[in-house]
Write an enzyme that holds these catalytic residues in place. Structure first.
Site: not given
Ligand code: CDP
Ligand code: MG
Length: 201
Positions: A13, A53, A156, A159, A170
Site C-alpha cells: 500500500k 475491496y 498496515n 493487502h 482480485e
Molecule cells: O487487510 P485485512 O484482510 O487484514 O483486513 P480487512 O478486514 O479485509 O480490511 C481491509 C483493510 O481495511 C485493512 O487492511 C485496513 O487497512 C482497513 N480497515 C480499517 O481501517 N478499519 C477497520 N475497522 C477494518 C479494516
Molecule cells: Mg481482507
C-alpha cells in the site's frame, strides 16, 4: 487446483512504498519459497480501490462493519454508525482514500497454500497487535484507536487476499491474463520434487 499452484494477490500500500519497504517485503515472500508471477506499480484511482475491496461483496461490507462495531463495544464506546453495513461503508470509503493516495506495488505470489501462508507472514490487520516476526508487526505500529481519531484506515502496509476465491477475483481486477507469467523456477524442484534428483554429479 494443485496446492503448489495456489496464487494470492499482495499489494504494498502507499505507506509501504513511502516507508521504502518494497525490497524488504518482496524479500520475505521470496525467501519463504513463493514464486513471483506478476508485478506492477500503479497509482490506483479511488474507483479501482473500491472495486478491489468490493470483490468480497455485501458480505465483506457487513462483516468488516460488524468487526469494527464489536471493537467499539469492547472498549465500552458507542459506535458512530447505526448499522454494520453503514460502518462497513465508512471503512470502504476510507480504504479507497488510503489505497489511492500514491503509488502501490501489486504482485501475484504462487506456491504451496500461498493464500494462508502470505496471511501468516503478513500478520493481523491491526499492526499494534500483529505478532512480532510478521511484516505488519515488525515494520509499523498503527492501531484502530489512532486510525479512528483521524477517521482514516488502519495503515498496515500490505493487502493480502483472505481466501483463494477472493485472490482469483482480485487478480482479475489488477492483471490482464498476458501480464501473468508462466515459467520454471529452479528452486521449485528442491521445494516440491518427490526425488531430489540431479544434485549429485
Ligand atoms: O487487510 P485485512 O484482510 O487484514 O483486513 P480487512 O478486514 O479485509 O480490511 C481491509 C483493510 O481495511 C485493512 O487492511 C485496513 O487497512 C482497513 N480497515 C480499517 O481501517 N478499519 C477497520 N475497522 C477494518 C479494516
Ligand atoms: Mg481482507
Amino acid at each position: 487446483m494443485e496446492a503448489t499452484k495456489e496464487r494470492t494477490l499482495v499489494i504494498i500500500k502507499p505507506d509501504g512504498v513511502q516507508r521504502s519497504l518494497i525490497g524488504e517485503i518482496v524479500k520475505r515472500y521470496e525467501q519463504v519459497g513463493l514464486k513471483l508471477i506478476g508485478i506492477k506499480m500503479v497509482i490506483p484511482t479511488p474507483e479501482m480501490a473500491q472495486a478491489h475491496y468490493m470483490v468480497g461483496g455485501e458480505e465483506w461490507l457487513t462483516s468488516v462493519g460488524e468487526k469494527a462495531m464489536a471493537s467499539y463495544e469492547k472498549k465500552g464506546e458507542k459506535s458512530p454508525f447505526a448499522t454494520p453495513r453503514e460502518c462497513g461503508q465508512a471503512v470502504l470509503n476510507r480504504n479507497a482514500r488510503y489505497m489511492s493516495a500514491g503509488p502501490v506495488v501489486v504482485m501475484i505470489w504462487q506456491g504451496n497454500r500461498a493464500v494462508p501462508l502470505v496471511r501468516k507472514m503478513t500478520g493481523g490487520t491491526e499492526p499494534l497487535s500483529s505478532d512480532v516476526g510478521t511484516i505488519r508487526g515488525d515494520f509499523t505500529l498503527d492501531s484502530y484507536a489512532l486510525a479512528d481519531l483521524g477517521e482514516r484506515s488502519v495503515r498496515n502496509l500490505i493487502h493480502a487476499s483472505g481466501e483463494v476465491s477472493e485472490a482469483e477475483k482480485e487478480i482479475a481486477i489488477w492483471f490482464k491474463p498476458e501480464e501473468i507469467l508462466s515459467y520454471r523456477l529452479i528452486a521449485d524442484e528442491i521445494l516440491y520434487d518427490i526425488n531430489l534428483d540431479g544434485i549429485l554429479e
